[in-house]
Design an enzyme around this catalytic site. Structure first.
Site, PDB file in Angstrom:
ATOM      1  N   HIS A   1      -2.497   0.788   6.880  1.00 27.43           N
ATOM      2  CA  HIS A   1      -2.893   0.739   5.465  1.00 27.43           C
ATOM      3  C   HIS A   1      -3.149   2.156   4.985  1.00 27.43           C
ATOM      4  CE1 HIS A   1      -4.274  -1.009   1.747  1.00 27.43           C
ATOM      5  NE2 HIS A   1      -5.408  -0.339   1.815  1.00 27.43           N
TER       6      HIS A   1
ATOM      7  N   GLU B   1      -5.901   1.566  -4.549  1.00 32.01           N
ATOM      8  CA  GLU B   1      -5.080   1.007  -3.478  1.00 32.01           C
ATOM      9  C   GLU B   1      -4.377  -0.269  -3.926  1.00 32.01           C
ATOM     10  OE1 GLU B   1      -7.314  -0.627  -0.168  1.00 32.01           O
ATOM     11  OE2 GLU B   1      -8.944  -1.265  -1.490  1.00 32.01           O
TER      12      GLU B   1
ATOM     13  N   CYS C   1       0.818  -1.219   0.000  1.00 27.22           N
ATOM     14  CA  CYS C   1       0.000   0.000   0.000  1.00 27.22           C
ATOM     15  C   CYS C   1       0.850   1.267   0.000  1.00 27.22           C
ATOM     16  CB  CYS C   1      -0.968  -0.011   1.177  1.00 27.22           C
ATOM     17  SG  CYS C   1      -0.193  -0.009   2.821  1.00 27.22           S
TER      18      CYS C   1
END
Length: 292
Positions: free
Chosen positions: A167, A179, A108
């Site tokens: 994240h 993402e 991420c």
């Protein structure tokens, strides 16, 4: 259209159906409900709302290239010497990561690092999700309570806790984001998940940083709503973090880590205070004005 008296029941029915079809064919298309869009628009990887900066739109374009290319999520991917996809590693906590060392891609924060490096022409977000969420290159910061309404395309969304953001993703607008989510998947466009530990968002800038930059030390360092130990906690820096200090003040005396000090610094990016004990430098920071 009025059916004739001489028309039988079937003729009346046929006439009514013809009238209905005519009405439907000439009626204007109904508006799309706000915030939903067509299926095609919802799947699109692009800025989906106005207002994002040119930098943010360039970062989105760089990330979206990897949606189109089908780039893999790889644990640890994107954290090489330079921004860009790298082969990943096996995540001991995730069996789905067994093939990550064979896959060129991003995790991420690796994707966010790459996207903003491409946009800015410099490696401005090198680090983990926590480092990126707490970047001092901040134009605006939002909490989970702010929701999505104030966000613009290009803002960075984070999940986790204040002490452990784990994240991060790039907002597209209209409740969508791009993402690198997890092992076994590819870089994707998703709905923003406001449950499951959504922490908040930050708007990135490459402009001049006003104020005085210092670095914290230690881990789990809490900032406070007021310069006092009993004040409400605001954010906790997971590890050493560069912060912007606006001013400092003498307030409650604190003893920690073998030091005693009554100096506190105000951090405008967090609207919070931190004891100077946890800022690298002398007890009273040089060049920083006293808070009014």
């Amino acid at each position: 259209m009025t059916p004739s008296r001489r028309t039988g029941p079937l003729g009346v029915l046929a006439a009514l159906l013809a009238c209905l079809l005519t009405t439907l064919s000439t009626a204007p298309a109904s508006a799309t409900p706000p915030g939903t869009g067509t299926a095609a628009a919802r799947a699109e990887c692009a800025p989906l709302a106005p207002g994002g900066s040119a930098l943010a739109e360039s970062a989105i374009a760089a990330a979206c290239e990897h949606v189109a290319a089908g780039t893999w999520y790889t644990w640890g991917g994107g954290h090489g010497a330079q921004p860009g996809p790298t082969y990943g590693q096996v995540d001991p906590s995730d069996p789905a990561s067994e093939h990550d060392p064979e896959r060129l891609g991003f995790d991420c924060s690796g994707l966010v690092r790459h996207a903003y490096a491409r946009a800015a022409g410099a490696d401005i977000l090198n680090g983990t999700a926590a480092v990126q969420h707490y970047t001092h290159r901040t134009a605006a910061r939002f909490t989970a309570a702010d929701g999505l309404a104030p966000l613009l395309p290009g803002d960075l969304l984070a999940w986790g806790t204040s002490q452990h953001p784990h994240h991060i993703a790039i907002y597209l607008g209209e409740g969508r984001m791009v993402e690198a989510r997890q092992s076994g998947t590819k870089v994707m466009v998703s709905d923003v998940r406001l449950d499951g530990g959504y922490l908040g968002a930050v708007r990135v800038t490459t402009g001049p940083v006003d104020g005085h930059l210092f670095r914290t030390w230690g881990s789990g360092v809490w900032t406070k709503a007021r310069p006092a130990l009993a004040a409400a906690r605001v954010y906790a820096f997971p590890g050493p973090t560069t912060v912007r200090v606006e001013c400092q003040a003498h307030a409650e005396q604190v003893t920690a880590e073998g030091y005693t000090n009554d100096a506190w610094s105000y951090l405008p990016d967090y609207r919070a205070w931190v004891t100077n004990i946890y800022l690298q430098g002398p007890a009273w920071l040089p060049g920083v004005p006293t808070c009014p």
